[in-house]
Design an enzyme around this catalytic site. Structure first.
Site, PDB file in Angstrom:
ATOM      1  N   ASP A 121      -9.356  18.737 -10.249  1.00 47.95           N
ATOM      2  CA  ASP A 121      -7.975  18.781 -10.712  1.00 47.95           C
ATOM      3  C   ASP A 121      -7.095  19.317  -9.582  1.00 47.95           C
ATOM      4  O   ASP A 121      -7.591  19.665  -8.511  1.00 47.95           O
ATOM      5  CB  ASP A 121      -7.837  19.637 -11.978  1.00 47.95           C
ATOM      6  CG  ASP A 121      -8.311  21.072 -11.778  1.00 47.95           C
ATOM      7  OD1 ASP A 121      -8.799  21.389 -10.673  1.00 47.95           O
ATOM      8  OD2 ASP A 121      -8.211  21.874 -12.714  1.00 47.95           O
ATOM      9  N   ASP A 143     -11.282  23.011 -15.402  1.00 45.91           N
ATOM     10  CA  ASP A 143     -11.360  24.231 -16.210  1.00 45.91           C
ATOM     11  C   ASP A 143     -10.726  24.105 -17.587  1.00 45.91           C
ATOM     12  O   ASP A 143     -10.717  25.067 -18.356  1.00 45.91           O
ATOM     13  CB  ASP A 143     -10.706  25.395 -15.468  1.00 45.91           C
ATOM     14  CG  ASP A 143      -9.251  25.114 -15.095  1.00 45.91           C
ATOM     15  OD1 ASP A 143      -8.726  24.060 -15.496  1.00 45.91           O
ATOM     16  OD2 ASP A 143      -8.644  25.954 -14.396  1.00 45.91           O
ATOM     17  N   ASP A 190     -10.961  18.553 -19.461  1.00 46.16           N
ATOM     18  CA  ASP A 190     -11.946  18.265 -18.421  1.00 46.16           C
ATOM     19  C   ASP A 190     -13.377  18.215 -18.961  1.00 46.16           C
ATOM     20  O   ASP A 190     -14.287  17.772 -18.249  1.00 46.16           O
ATOM     21  CB  ASP A 190     -11.883  19.337 -17.326  1.00 46.16           C
ATOM     22  CG  ASP A 190     -10.559  19.309 -16.571  1.00 46.16           C
ATOM     23  OD1 ASP A 190     -10.156  18.219 -16.143  1.00 46.16           O
ATOM     24  OD2 ASP A 190      -9.935  20.377 -16.424  1.00 46.16           O
ATOM     25  N   ASN A 234     -56.485  12.169   2.841  1.00 46.64           N
ATOM     26  CA  ASN A 234     -57.774  12.694   2.416  1.00 46.64           C
ATOM     27  C   ASN A 234     -58.490  11.752   1.451  1.00 46.64           C
ATOM     28  O   ASN A 234     -59.697  11.513   1.565  1.00 46.64           O
ATOM     29  CB  ASN A 234     -57.594  14.063   1.748  1.00 46.64           C
ATOM     30  CG  ASN A 234     -57.288  15.146   2.759  1.00 46.64           C
ATOM     31  OD1 ASN A 234     -57.464  14.955   3.962  1.00 46.64           O
ATOM     32  ND2 ASN A 234     -56.806  16.289   2.292  1.00 46.64           N
ATOM     33  N   ASN A 250     -58.007  22.850  -2.067  1.00 40.69           N
ATOM     34  CA  ASN A 250     -56.698  22.562  -2.664  1.00 40.69           C
ATOM     35  C   ASN A 250     -55.975  23.841  -3.067  1.00 40.69           C
ATOM     36  O   ASN A 250     -54.760  23.973  -2.881  1.00 40.69           O
ATOM     37  CB  ASN A 250     -56.876  21.650  -3.872  1.00 40.69           C
ATOM     38  CG  ASN A 250     -55.562  21.055  -4.342  1.00 40.69           C
ATOM     39  OD1 ASN A 250     -54.874  20.370  -3.597  1.00 40.69           O
ATOM     40  ND2 ASN A 250     -55.207  21.325  -5.591  1.00 40.69           N
ATOM     41  N   ASP A 301     -52.474  24.941  -1.384  1.00 40.29           N
ATOM     42  CA  ASP A 301     -51.282  25.130  -2.214  1.00 40.29           C
ATOM     43  C   ASP A 301     -50.697  26.528  -2.033  1.00 40.29           C
ATOM     44  O   ASP A 301     -49.473  26.707  -2.015  1.00 40.29           O
ATOM     45  CB  ASP A 301     -51.619  24.896  -3.688  1.00 40.29           C
ATOM     46  CG  ASP A 301     -51.684  23.411  -4.025  1.00 40.29           C
ATOM     47  OD1 ASP A 301     -51.205  22.598  -3.218  1.00 40.29           O
ATOM     48  OD2 ASP A 301     -52.220  23.061  -5.096  1.00 40.29           O
TER      49      ASP A 301
END
Length: 875
Positions: free
Chosen positions: A347, A616, A620, A684, A709, A713
């Protein structure tokens, strides 16, 4: 009463149908007697019994449902992720097959992701709950022949509400009585000037905000007094209708679409690969149970189980950063969308401007500054009754600086004619110390000129001529082109007396001059818009203000206004295809209704733009909900804040720019994990497929794959805190599933080549080529595979030369370094654990390991250069 509820079970919906505007037009056209009869009430109001029954039948006067979400709901939702579900299913299968250790490792991976996801989402919800403000306003209604004060939420249809200056309109109502009654409905229209409302039947062809006898919930009384009958409450009101639209699911945002595409692709890929591993191993090894266990381990290995954790941790880190930058995040997923936006719709008032009208000029008929004009304007505003509007406040503030009040003290107010939109004028009558009267009128320039026959020119009074009128209009037009709102001033010395004074006396007046106002641009807005443009974000302005003023302000702050301003009427005349083309060409949109703003945002999104919307007001709310990122401010209306994803503590585009850059950093870190995990996993698994065909034993045991794994991770937990290269955040970035697949195939292929070299070396050079030495082969690949995966993190994370031109955050260096240490020490530490089948490798192996890893990182850098040259990007 029972008969009333039987015949009118939902009385608040008497006029409610699909065409909301028609409902108000029907109400506006009825006379008072018809209206009251329709609601089974009279001028004395409802009885307490009627009101209680209606309240029980129709519910509270609330525009939205208010249900609290319990913590366990968030916990259950945290499990609802494809990868977490896959991990849990694999853990259950492993447990069923009596692989307790493997099941525990898989379950730990799943729980880490679920725990972090739950913590972040529930914390974000609790924060948003704190942002909500509960309105406990009261209003006077007539019940049982007397005025009583009740809470607004207890209002029912048929209630007669007494309204005075400062009153909040508690629900949609039709006026029955009104005296000098003005309300502010800027939350719906964007217009700051109060609107007069009257009690008599209105023109039923107008829209709900223009109907002269209809007042909408959420507006407030600026001056005068009135009596109204409630015609709609709660969700049936205009405000409730907008709120309902605002709460509708806006569909998947760019972030959600991208993540969904990646997830679906990976799930299909996982199913295909796991079945392939299972079938090939079963056929080659002739042990279908072992093949099944191995395929489960492979499934865990290629499942990016840490993706939910990485995403939530990265977003949470971004939310904390933005909180320090005076930005609160309600919807945590919106942070990445913020970085992806390439169009920001905003706006005008309060964003580009100060939201504070300032008197700029006070000119006589020659276009010269004249303090007499300021004196007249000051007296008119000073002596007007009721709450001062923005124009009056601007005049009084400026006049105080010039010590104009000293002149006002010589006068006494006698009478007044309030402003209305038919006359577009307001007048006060004052008397000086000598007893002389003076009528001072201010209003729209064309309406003031109509009632003037003379003009003050210097010290003389002259008859108005066509030439003088043309000169005055020319000056006014020039001011308007500069974005100024022009108000004319006139005076008259004849006063007909208090009993006879009326609008008829606003004639044969003398034109004095005019005052001009401007809501000035905010300091630094030009720099902020330039910074956004440099960052690849186009700014478009959607306002309810006039096209001339909007165009001026936009030009002033550096926006491109070469294309004409597109108005709400223009948009209304376009079909969707025409609008899609128009929204790309135009920068400024003015005189827009709420649904017209929403259409503009939808049109931009349909053209594959990621759209942020900053607003606001109630008007809107639909656009805030439909945008990829809805952005509001803490001073916004409740519905605007409810519809938003992000709330700024200051309405400042520069703060927003910081948020956009943070969003791009978040996207970069998420993409790092995706590309690291997928390329590594793809390589892999392809290696496993090839090795399964040629090796007489498994290239790695299921438990070893699970341990590898888990460690890998854990090495990536610090990715959310990693740095992102400055070049990466210079432009918006959207999810690109094709680019992700291309990267996975390229880098996964390189990884696979080095796996093959590792196999060849272990088999032919180190002679681990029979079932009796298979544990050495498996340990050797475990170490090489885990170290190469941890190293690749640093080479994928940047398009620059790793370690030399771009270094990772110290936390990521530590986690990957510790993981590499684990890779080297695990076989030694767990050598005696028979379930792990690790062996202590000879010194010759480590020489081979150093050579192959060195060759690997050099190859990665070479492939990176080629990949960037061909595809123009890395992450």
């Amino acid at each position: 009463m029972k008969e009333l509820l039987r015949t009118h079970p939902k009385l608040h919906q008497t006029f409610l149908n699909d065409n909301l505007e028609k409902d108000y037009q029907v109400v506006a056209g009825k006379n008072a007697a018809e209206l009251l009869a329709g609601y089974h009430t009279d001028r004395q109001g409802l009885s307490q019994e009627q009101a209680a029954a209606l309240l029980n039948a129709n519910g509270k006067n609330l525009t939205t449902d208010q249900h609290k979400i319990r913590w366990y709901t968030f916990l259950l939702k945290s499990f609802w992720d494809e990868f977490i579900i896959v991990l849990i299913l694999l853990a259950i299968v492993s447990l069923f097959l009596q692989d307790t250790l493997g099941a525990m490792i898989i379950f730990i991976l799943a729980c880490i992701s679920v725990g972090i996801r739950f913590t972040q989402n529930y914390s974000a919800y609790r924060q948003s709950e704190k942002l909500k403000t509960m309105l406990h306003s009261t209003v006077f209604v007539r019940r049982d022949h007397e005025a009583v004060k009740i809470n607004i939420e207890d209002i029912v249809v048929g209630d007669l509400v007494e309204l005075n200056v400062g009153s909040l309109i508690p629900a949609d109502l039709r006026l029955l009585e009104a005296k000098d009654f003005y309300i502010s409905q800027s939350m719906f229209t964007g217009e700051s000037i109060p609107v007069e409302k009257r009690a008599e039947a209105a023109d039923t062809t107008l829209s709900s905000t223009e109907l002269a006898n209809i007042c909408l919930m959420g507006s407030n009384v600026v001056s005068g007094s009135g009596l109204g009958v409630i015609v709609k409450t709660g969700k049936a009101t205009y405000l409730g209708h907008i709120s309902r639209i605002a709460q509708q699911n806006k569909g998947k945002t760019n972030f959600e679409k991208g993540l969904s595409q990646v997830t679906n692709t990976l799930v299909k890929y996982m199913i295909f690969i796991v079945l392939g591993v299972f079938i090939i191993n079963g056929l080659v090894k002739k042990d279908w149970l072992a093949a099944f266990m191995f395929s489960i381990s492979v499934a865990v290995g290629i499942t990016p189980g840490m993706l939910p954790m990485i995403v939530n941790s990265t977003l949470s880190k971004g939310a904390i950063f933005l909180a320090r930058k005076k930005t609160l995040v309600k919807n945590i997923n919106a942070i990445q969308n913020l970085g992806a936006i390439d169009i920001l719709c905003t706006d005008k008032t309060g964003t580009l401007t100060m939201d504070n009208i300032v008197l700029q000029r006070y000119l006589n008929t020659r276009g010269e500054y004249d303090l007499n004009v300021l004196d007249y304007a000051y007296m008119n505003s000073y002596f007007s009754e009721g709450i001062k509007n923005l124009i009056d406040r601007a005049i009084l503030a400026y006049g105080a600086e010039k010590n104009t009040k000293a002149d006002v003290d010589k006068y006494t107010k006698i009478d007044e004619i309030p402003f209305d939109y038919n006359r577009r004028k307001m007048s006060v009558v004052v008397r000086d110390s000598d007893g002389h009267f003076r009528i001072i009128t201010k209003g729209a320039i064309e309406d003031i000129l109509k009632v003037c026959t003379t003009v003050k020119d210097g010290d003389s009074i002259q008859q108005i001529t066509a030439e003088i009128t043309e000169r005055i209009n020319l000056h006014a037009d020039e001011l308007s082109q500069d974005g100024l709102h022009v108000i004319a001033i006139a005076e008259k010395t004849e006063y007909a007396g208090e009993e006879n004074f009326s609008v008829k006396d606003e004639n044969e007046m003398t034109f004095i001059g005019y005052v001009a106002f401007l809501d000035p641009p905010k300091p630094g807005v030009n720099e902020a818009i330039k910074a956004l443009n440099d960052a690849g974000v186009a700014v478009k302005v959607l306002t309810g203000d006039s096209p001339v003023v909007a165009a001026y302000i936009c030009k002033k702050v550096g926006l491109d206004v070469s294309a004409p301003v597109l108005t709400g009427n223009d948009i209304e005349a376009m079909n969707d295809a025409e609008l899609k083309s128009a929204v790309l060409e135009h920068t400024v949109f003015a005189r827009l209704a709420p649904m017209q703003k929403e259409r503009v945002v939808k049109a931009l999104r349909s053209e594959n733009h990621v759209v942020g919307y900053l607003g606001d007001g109630v008007n809107d709310a639909p656009s805030l909900r439909i945008a990829d990122v809805g952005i509001s401010v803490d001073t916004a209306t409740d519905i605007a804040k409810e519809s938003s994803d992000i709330i700024l503590l200051e309405k400042d585009l520069m703060i927003l720019k910081d948020g956009i850059f943070e969003g791009r950093k978040i996207y970069g870190n998420i993409m790092k994990y995706m590309k690291m995990a997928l390329s590594s996993n793809f390589g892999n698994v392809f290696s496993v497929l090839v090795a399964s065909i040629f090796l007489p034993f498994l290239p790695m045991l299921p438990i070893q794959i699970l341990i590898q794994n888990l460690i890998y991770d854990m090495s990536q937990i610090a990715i959310p805190w990693d740095r992102v290269d400055a070049e990466f955040i210079e432009k918006p970035r959207q999810w690109n599933i094709h680019g992700l697949t291309r990267f996975m195939n390229t880098m996964g292929g390189v990884s696979s080549i080095y796996d093959m070299l590792t196999f060849i070396s272990l088999w032919f050079i180190l002679k681990y080529n029979n079932p009796s030495s298979q544990s050495f082969f498996q340990t050797g690949w475990f170490i090489e595979g885990l170290i190469s995966q941890c190293l690749i993190v640093h080479f994928i994370r940047t398009s620059k030369v790793a370690f030399l031109q771009s270094r990772a955050d110290i936390r990521l260096l530590l986690t990957t370094g510790i993981s590499i240490a684990f890779a080297l020490l695990n076989p030694i530490i767990f050598h005696q654990v028979t379930e792990f089948h690790f062996e202590i490798m000879p010194g010759a192996y480590y020489l081979f390991l150093a050579l192959i890893l060195a060759a690997y990182v050099v190859t990665i850098e070479i492939v990176k250069r080629i990949y960037i040259k061909i595809n123009g990007e890395w992450l």
